[in-house]
Structures are given as C-alpha cells and as structure tokens.
Enzyme design. Structure first.
Site, mmCIF file in Angstrom:
data_model
loop_
_atom_site.group_PDB
_atom_site.id
_atom_site.type_symbol
_atom_site.label_atom_id
_atom_site.label_comp_id
_atom_site.label_asym_id
_atom_site.label_seq_id
_atom_site.Cartn_x
_atom_site.Cartn_y
_atom_site.Cartn_z
ATOM 1 N N SER A 77 0.814 -1.213 0.000
ATOM 2 C CA SER A 77 0.000 0.000 0.000
ATOM 3 C C SER A 77 0.853 1.271 0.000
ATOM 4 O O SER A 77 1.580 1.530 -0.947
ATOM 5 C CB SER A 77 -0.965 -0.045 1.193
ATOM 6 O OG SER A 77 -1.916 0.977 1.129
ATOM 7 N N ASP B 163 10.259 4.635 -10.044
ATOM 8 C CA ASP B 163 9.830 5.169 -11.346
ATOM 9 C C ASP B 163 10.525 6.484 -11.682
ATOM 10 O O ASP B 163 10.765 6.789 -12.853
ATOM 11 C CB ASP B 163 8.312 5.379 -11.353
ATOM 12 C CG ASP B 163 7.557 4.085 -11.581
ATOM 13 O OD1 ASP B 163 8.199 3.012 -11.597
ATOM 14 O OD2 ASP B 163 6.319 4.139 -11.750
ATOM 15 N N LYS C 272 -0.294 -4.208 -3.528
ATOM 16 C CA LYS C 272 -1.626 -3.657 -3.221
ATOM 17 C C LYS C 272 -1.745 -2.285 -3.877
ATOM 18 O O LYS C 272 -1.156 -1.319 -3.428
ATOM 19 C CB LYS C 272 -1.838 -3.540 -1.711
ATOM 20 C CG LYS C 272 -3.204 -2.964 -1.324
ATOM 21 C CD LYS C 272 -3.372 -2.944 0.187
ATOM 22 C CE LYS C 272 -4.745 -2.389 0.587
ATOM 23 N NZ LYS C 272 -4.823 -0.934 0.430
#
Length: 552
Positions: A295, A306, A320
């Site tokens: 999460s 990223d 998740k």
C-alpha cells in the site's frame, strides 16, 4: 462530401443510443438491487415471525454483511460503532490501554513485549508474564482477543493486572496500572551509521509520520557527515496515502507527481503531487522492501523507483494498488470501501490480485508474470505492472531450517530470553552485544530433547526409502543391510543439529535478548549489524558508479 456530412448527422444518434443503453443498464441494475433487497427483507421478517428458535439478530446481520463484502476485496470492511477504535488505531497509531503486545500460547495469554515508556513497562510487566487476572476477571485460560479487550480502556482509568512470572521465587505479582493514550510509533528506529549512512525504519504511515521523519532527516543532515539514506519499509503494511506523499517530498522536487488514483467515476480521479521543498534532494537513497511492504509503502518505493530517485533492495513487495476511503453509515457504523486504484509515475498499476475476476469456486489468484506489461522509468529503465514491486537488487535469504523454525515458533528462544533476562540485570549496548559460547551453550542446555520437536528430514527419507523398496519388491538381505547402515549413519543428534544451525539461531536469540533490555529499537539496532540487505545498501550508496549503473 455527402458521406462526410452524413456521418456528422449519424454521430449524435450513436452517442444518444449509447447513452440510452447505459441508462437502461443502470435502471436494470437498480431494479435488481431493489428486488434483492425486498427479498432479503422478507426473509428476515419471516424468520423473525416463524422460526422455531430465537436467533441472535446482531450476529446474523454481521455475518450477512461480511458475506456480502466477501465478494469485493479484503480491504473493504464494515466497522460497527463498537469496533471503530481499531480503525482509529490504523490511522493515528493511538488507542487507550496499557501498551503491550500480547502473545497467545496454548490457550492462554502472555505479555509478549511492553512498548517502551508505556504504562505496562512503567508498571514493570515483562515478556513471559502469564496474565491470570484482569481486575476481578479470571483470564488464566482466556484467548488474547478477550484479554486485550479487558486491558484496553479510557486513558486515566485504572486496571489491576495479576500475572504469574517465570524464573522467580515469588511468581504471583499484582500491579495497578493507569491506562494511557498509547501511541504506536510509525518510526521504529533511526541511526546515523559510522560510515555516514542514515538508517530509518518505518513500521506504518500514520498522521504523525511526516513530522517524525522530517525531524530525523534534519538530524541526519545537521551531522555534516551524511552520505546517503536507507529507508527500511520491510514489513510496513502501509497507512495514509498523504503521509507517504509527504515522505517522498523530502527527496524529489516540489510539485512532482507521485501517484494518480482512478475510480468508478471522475470524482475518484485525483493526482497527488509533492508540496514541500525537498530536504535531501540529491542524496543517494536506498529503499528496503519485502513481501510485507504494501500500500503506502509501495507508493513510496514505487514512485522513487519510477522517478529513478532510489535503488530498491530486498524481495518483491506485496502488490496492493487499491485505495480505501471511510464512509459514515447510520447508527455510528462505518464502511472502509475501496474507491480507486492507484497508478505510479510510469503509469503502472502494481495490484497483484484482480478481485473482479474470480475462479468458479470464488477464489482469486495473483497476476502471472507472463501477463504483466512493461513500463518505463524516468531514465527509460523497464519496470512492470502487476505482482508488486520488483527490487533493483534482490536479496536471497537463506531458507529457514525446520529446527530453527520450531525453536522460534514453539517459543524456545522466547523462553530462554526471559530466563536470561531474569538472571542478568544488564547487557552491553545492542550494537556491541554478541551471543558468545557461554550464552549459546546455555540456550542448548535449556532445551528438553524429549519435548523439542522438529522435522528430521534424513530419518524420514530413509523410512520412505524402506517403504518404497518393500512395495516395489526390491527388499532382500543385501538391500536391507544397506538401508539399515544408512539409517544408522543418519540418526539425528539434537546437539549436533543445534551446532550446525548456530549462526541462524544466534540471530534470533540475540534479537530476543536485546529486546528485553532495549525494546523494539534495540532489537532493530542489533539485527541490522548482520542484515544482508543493509550491507548491500551501504555498498551501493557509497559507490557512485554502482548506484548510477542501477538507476541510469
């Protein structure tokens, strides 16, 4: 030109047709919902009127709600007015009680570890204390859930706890404890290592996380010797998205997009960007993660990956990619409902399980790697969606031997640490403590060979071999003699097996012993000394070429 003009006339009719289709579908869904609600209400009324026995309406409705929510995902949950302290604990880390973890063992409850500075710690409760009475209620054989409910309460109220303490002469102790507002820290441990690497371990993301982490980063920076930061998110199951975004803001430029949420309609679509000026904008950064990182932890780790801002080290995260929001219900109830999926800066969704597509038996499965898609980081590196985050540097943890597993799971290590603490008033600092020969031999002596159970793989395989040879007709005097000799050579010796696995066992023993004196922070300080993920992170952060080769 005529064909073009005709198409312009047709397009509005196609759009209107789609609109009417959507409206009809919505009306059909509404009609089905109303029909089923009427059927359910009728069943309830008929049961109330005619069922031969009395039913517990409260429990029945709770079961019905849980059954209905089971068709969604595990994160969409209903909380009654009495259960909402659990949700508050998740978001704020606060609750009213004595501040101790409780261990359930053989149908009884024990103190597992008081939190540092908590009412339980101040009252002198210790790990291993068997809770036998709370106020006037006998709880000697009660489960941990029942005992925990009795120990919790309004801060400032009194509770009398009676325990049976092992390894002492006067074993029955009664203590008066004033319940407090217990704060479970999201910041588990921080330290600036001698080589200039700052280490920070977070156990959750709550409303206080941004301020706590900011103070730590400022402390690291003010040392004047900071060369890199390790952010340890292993076992961190997440929490508040806003706290995760704020944490990332310490490392990337203000206004950087971190995550985008997309729901059923436009109202659930939202873009989260950093709002603060970064404190450590250019400092080398490593994030540690494992299967327990989920999460909000994955938002932090995934966005930094990223953006090519950090190197990820460890093992694959949980996966998740769903966002929940609390919705107030009548009569004080509350529904925590999944309203959206979140997408990282590269555009990927890391959700590992698609709950909208179930198997015929109702089960769900992880997205196989073969069906995941490739996305690109800021520098063009390949990353994939589905199945959680894949680390840039994978740590292969040694398989836990069954003997080691049983020594820990069956509380032999736990009990020995309690005995050691009862006999030793102090130990060196966590970073200096060592499980030496004397301590390890004492641990071995504490194990009763008649009670210690563990899988003896070699002996079991010889037994299977003997059965297979007999069943397939190969047993004769010669083969029997060979198998008998093999069985003789492979008889397990507990003393030998404990020595063989001393290194792994010593890690668990040292960690438990240190926690008796220095609580959870000391436990972490001890464990990172030999942690392969921490060692890997340090070697990468102190080597600029190695770091650049990974993230560029």
């Amino acid at each position: 030109m005529k064909r073009h003009r005709l198409s312009l006339y047709i397009l509005p009719f196609i759009a209107i047709s789609f609109l009417f289709t959507a409206v009809r579908a919505q009306k059909s869904n509404d009609a089905a919902l109303n029909r089923n609600m009427n059927i359910f209400n009728s069943i309830v009324k008929q049961i109330e009127l005619f069922y031969v026995d009395t039913i517990n309406t409260e429990d029945s409705f709770k079961a019905a709600i849980e059954a209905f929510l089971a068709s969604t995902d595990p994160y969409t949950e209903y909380y009654s007015a009495d259960d909402q302290d659990q949700l508050q604990k998740m978001t704020t880390g606060e609750y009213g009680g004595i501040g101790s973890y409780i261990l359930e063992r053989n149908g009884a409850s024990y103190i597992s570890q008081p939190m540092e500075g908590s009412p339980a710690a101040q009252a002198g409760l210790r790990p291993g204390d068997h809770i036998i009475k709370v106020d006037t209620v006998d709880v000697a054989s009660k489960k941990s859930s029942e005992v925990t409910k009795l120990l919790k309460g309004v801060p400032g109220t009194k509770v009398i706890v009676t325990v049976k303490r092992p390894y002492v002469q006067d074993s029955i102790l009664t203590v008066d404890i004033t319940r407090g507002k217990v704060q479970e820290p999201s910041l588990a441990f921080d330290t600036l290592m001698p080589d200039g690497i700052g280490y920070l371990r977070l156990s959750s993301f709550i409303d206080k996380t941004p301020a706590e982490t900011r103070r730590v980063f400022e402390k690291f920076k003010s040392s004047g010797n900071l060369k890199g930061v390790i952010l340890d998110l292993r076992g961190n199951g997440g929490g508040l998205v806003e706290s995760a975004i704020d944490l990332v803001g310490n490392f990337v430029p203000k206004g950087t997009q971190i995550v985008r949420t997309v729901g059923k309609d436009a109202s659930q679509e939202r873009t989260y960007k950093t709002t603060r000026t970064p404190l450590l904008a250019d400092l080398p950064l490593a994030v540690l993660l494992d299967g327990g990182s989920a999460s909000a932890s994955e938002i932090v780790a995934g966005s930094l990956q990223d953006l090519d801002r950090a190197v990820l080290i460890g093992s694959r995260s949980f996966g998740k990619g769903l966002v929940q929001n609390p919705v107030q219900l009548p009569y004080g109830g509350l529904l925590k409902v999944t309203i959206a999926k979140y997408y990282l800066p590269s555009g990927r969704l890391i959700q590992a399980i698609d709950y909208s597509h179930r198997n015929p038996d109702g089960t769900v499965a992880r997205v196989p790697d073969s069906l995941t898609n490739v996305f690109r980081t800021a520098h063009g590196r390949e990353v994939r969606d589905g199945g959680g985050l894949r680390p840039d540097s994978t740590i292969e943890w040694p398989a836990v031997n069954r003997l080691v597993y049983n020594a820990v799971a069956d509380n032999w290590v736990f009990d020995f640490a309690n005995k050691f603490a009862s006999e030793n008033p102090s130990i060196p600092a966590p970073q200096d403590f060592v499980v030496n020969d004397t301590i390890y031999n004492a641990f071995k002596a504490s194990i009763d060979p008649k009670k210690f159970k563990y899988d003896k793989a070699c002996e079991d395989m010889v037994k299977q071999l003997r059965k297979a040879v007999e069943s397939e007709g190969y047993m004769n005097d010669e083969t029997k003699a060979v198998i008998d000799k093999l069985a003789e050579l492979l008889v397990h010796n507990l003393d030998h097996d404990l020595d063989t696995h001393r290194e792994q066992l010593s890690d668990y023993i040292g960690s438990e012993i240190v926690s008796r004196y220095y609580y959870e922070k000391g436990k972490t300080a001890y464990s990172i000394k030999s942690d392969p993920a921490v060692k890997t992170a340090i070697s990468i952060l102190l080597n600029k070429d190695k770091l650049n080769n990974i993230i560029r």
